[in-house]
Design a protein around this motif. Structure first.
Motif, short mmCIF file in Angstrom:
data_model
loop_
_atom_site.label_atom_id
_atom_site.label_comp_id
_atom_site.label_asym_id
_atom_site.label_seq_id
_atom_site.Cartn_x
_atom_site.Cartn_y
_atom_site.Cartn_z
N SER A 65 20.27 -5.85 -3.27
CA SER A 65 19.11 -6.22 -2.46
C SER A 65 18.08 -6.89 -3.36
CB SER A 65 18.48 -4.99 -1.81
OG SER A 65 19.35 -4.38 -0.90
N VAL A 66 17.31 -7.80 -2.79
CA VAL A 66 16.20 -8.43 -3.50
C VAL A 66 14.95 -7.63 -3.17
CG1 VAL A 66 14.84 -10.53 -3.80
CG2 VAL A 66 17.28 -10.70 -3.25
N VAL A 67 14.27 -7.13 -4.20
CA VAL A 67 13.10 -6.29 -3.96
C VAL A 67 11.89 -6.77 -4.75
CG1 VAL A 67 14.48 -4.24 -3.44
CG2 VAL A 67 13.68 -4.60 -5.78
N LEU A 68 10.73 -6.58 -4.15
CA LEU A 68 9.45 -6.77 -4.82
C LEU A 68 9.10 -5.44 -5.49
CD1 LEU A 68 6.74 -8.28 -5.32
CD2 LEU A 68 5.99 -7.40 -3.11
N VAL A 69 8.71 -5.51 -6.76
CA VAL A 69 8.33 -4.33 -7.53
C VAL A 69 6.84 -4.45 -7.83
CG1 VAL A 69 8.70 -2.99 -9.63
CG2 VAL A 69 10.62 -4.22 -8.56
N ASP A 70 6.05 -3.49 -7.34
CA ASP A 70 4.59 -3.56 -7.50
C ASP A 70 4.04 -2.16 -7.75
OD1 ASP A 70 1.93 -4.19 -7.49
OD2 ASP A 70 1.82 -4.61 -5.35
N GLN A 99 25.55 -20.07 0.01
CA GLN A 99 26.68 -20.83 0.55
C GLN A 99 26.68 -20.67 2.07
OE1 GLN A 99 30.74 -19.51 -0.47
NE2 GLN A 99 30.98 -21.59 -1.28
N ARG A 100 26.71 -21.82 2.76
CA ARG A 100 26.68 -21.84 4.22
C ARG A 100 25.55 -20.97 4.79
NH1 ARG A 100 31.98 -21.86 2.84
NH2 ARG A 100 32.34 -19.66 3.26
N GLY A 101 24.38 -21.04 4.13
CA GLY A 101 23.20 -20.32 4.61
C GLY A 101 23.15 -18.85 4.27
N GLU A 102 24.10 -18.36 3.50
CA GLU A 102 24.16 -16.94 3.17
C GLU A 102 23.95 -16.74 1.67
OE1 GLU A 102 24.37 -12.93 3.69
OE2 GLU A 102 24.33 -14.42 5.27
N PRO A 103 22.89 -15.98 1.29
CA PRO A 103 22.72 -15.66 -0.13
C PRO A 103 23.94 -14.89 -0.63
CG PRO A 103 20.78 -15.04 1.12
CD PRO A 103 21.83 -15.41 2.11
N LEU A 104 24.46 -15.26 -1.78
CA LEU A 104 25.69 -14.66 -2.30
C LEU A 104 25.37 -13.41 -3.14
CD1 LEU A 104 27.69 -17.88 -3.19
CD2 LEU A 104 27.80 -16.48 -1.11
N THR A 157 0.82 -1.21 0.00
CA THR A 157 0.00 0.00 0.00
C THR A 157 0.86 1.26 0.00
OG1 THR A 157 -1.76 -1.14 1.20
CG2 THR A 157 -1.80 1.26 1.24
N ARG A 158 1.90 1.29 0.81
CA ARG A 158 2.73 2.49 0.96
C ARG A 158 3.94 2.51 0.04
NH1 ARG A 158 4.73 3.37 6.59
NH2 ARG A 158 5.28 1.21 6.31
N ASP A 159 4.50 1.36 -0.28
CA ASP A 159 5.75 1.31 -1.03
C ASP A 159 5.60 0.50 -2.30
OD1 ASP A 159 7.31 2.72 0.95
OD2 ASP A 159 7.18 0.90 2.16
N ARG A 160 6.07 1.05 -3.41
CA ARG A 160 6.05 0.34 -4.69
C ARG A 160 7.21 -0.63 -4.79
NH1 ARG A 160 1.51 0.12 -5.88
NH2 ARG A 160 1.51 0.32 -3.69
N ILE A 161 8.29 -0.35 -4.04
CA ILE A 161 9.45 -1.23 -3.96
C ILE A 161 9.57 -1.67 -2.51
CG2 ILE A 161 11.96 -1.41 -4.23
CD1 ILE A 161 10.85 -0.83 -6.90
N VAL A 162 9.58 -2.98 -2.28
CA VAL A 162 9.69 -3.52 -0.92
C VAL A 162 10.94 -4.39 -0.86
CG1 VAL A 162 8.60 -4.92 0.86
CG2 VAL A 162 7.19 -3.46 -0.62
N ASP A 163 11.84 -4.06 0.05
CA ASP A 163 13.08 -4.81 0.21
C ASP A 163 12.80 -6.13 0.93
OD1 ASP A 163 15.66 -5.77 0.73
OD2 ASP A 163 16.44 -3.78 1.17
N LEU A 164 13.13 -7.23 0.28
CA LEU A 164 12.91 -8.58 0.82
C LEU A 164 14.20 -9.24 1.31
CD1 LEU A 164 10.62 -9.95 -2.04
CD2 LEU A 164 9.88 -8.92 0.12
N THR A 165 15.30 -8.52 1.24
CA THR A 165 16.62 -9.13 1.49
C THR A 165 16.72 -9.77 2.87
OG1 THR A 165 17.56 -7.43 0.05
CG2 THR A 165 19.10 -8.72 1.37
N ASP A 166 16.27 -9.09 3.91
CA ASP A 166 16.36 -9.66 5.25
C ASP A 166 15.52 -10.93 5.37
OD1 ASP A 166 18.13 -7.71 6.10
OD2 ASP A 166 16.57 -6.49 7.07
N ALA A 167 14.34 -10.93 4.77
CA ALA A 167 13.49 -12.13 4.81
C ALA A 167 14.14 -13.29 4.05
CB ALA A 167 12.12 -11.82 4.22
N VAL A 168 14.78 -12.99 2.93
CA VAL A 168 15.48 -14.02 2.17
C VAL A 168 16.65 -14.56 2.99
CG1 VAL A 168 16.87 -14.48 0.10
CG2 VAL A 168 14.75 -13.16 -0.08
#
Length: 133
Positions: A111-116, A100-105, A11-22
């Motif tokens: 950052s991984v973002v949702l674009v909506d 690698q070892r649980g860490e996205p490279l 609702t508020r953001d067209r770009i949402v950062d998903l990096t921490d969740a990933v």
């Protein structure tokens, strides 16, 4: 394959950062691939630098490329909603990351973002899937 679904409100953001969740999702899984997928016809995912203006630049660029007017054959919903249905052709509905070892490279500034850009549907699902190598 391990999988989980995030529910995101855009609702508020067209770009949402998903990096921490990933990162949290991958954290205890070791080596493999993490696929991030948005099962919507009007949203996508990108890997960009955030917080430096690049996220706003992406929205501005997409709005220039996909103007909100009556040129689209797909004409239901809010004015220009047809543009929302073209977005996934430019911004992919999925990205796959090596882990690698649980860490996205990801790179230092990536950052991984949702674009909506779709104002008609602010509730989004994002599926995270992990495949072990």
């Amino acid at each position: 394959m391990d999988s989980d679904v995030l529910t995101i409100d855009t609702t508020r953001d067209r770009i949402v950062d998903l990096t921490d969740a990933v990162r949290d999702f991958c954290g205890h899984r070791g080596d493999g691939l993490c696929n991030v997928f948005v099962p919507h016809a009007t949203a996508g995912l990108a890997i960009i630098e955030t917080g430096s203006g690049s996220d706003d630049d992406l929205v501005d660029t997409l709005e220039r490329l996909l103007p909100r007017d009556d040129r689209y054959r797909h004409a239901h919903g809010s004015p220009g909603h047809g543009a929302d249905h073209v977005l996934p052709a430019l911004v992919s509905p999925s990205v796959t990351l090596p882990v690698q070892r649980g860490e996205p490279l990801l790179g230092t500034w990536q950052s991984v973002v949702l674009v909506d850009l779709n104002r008609d549907n602010p509730r989004r699902s994002v599926r995270l899937s992990f495949i072990t190598s």
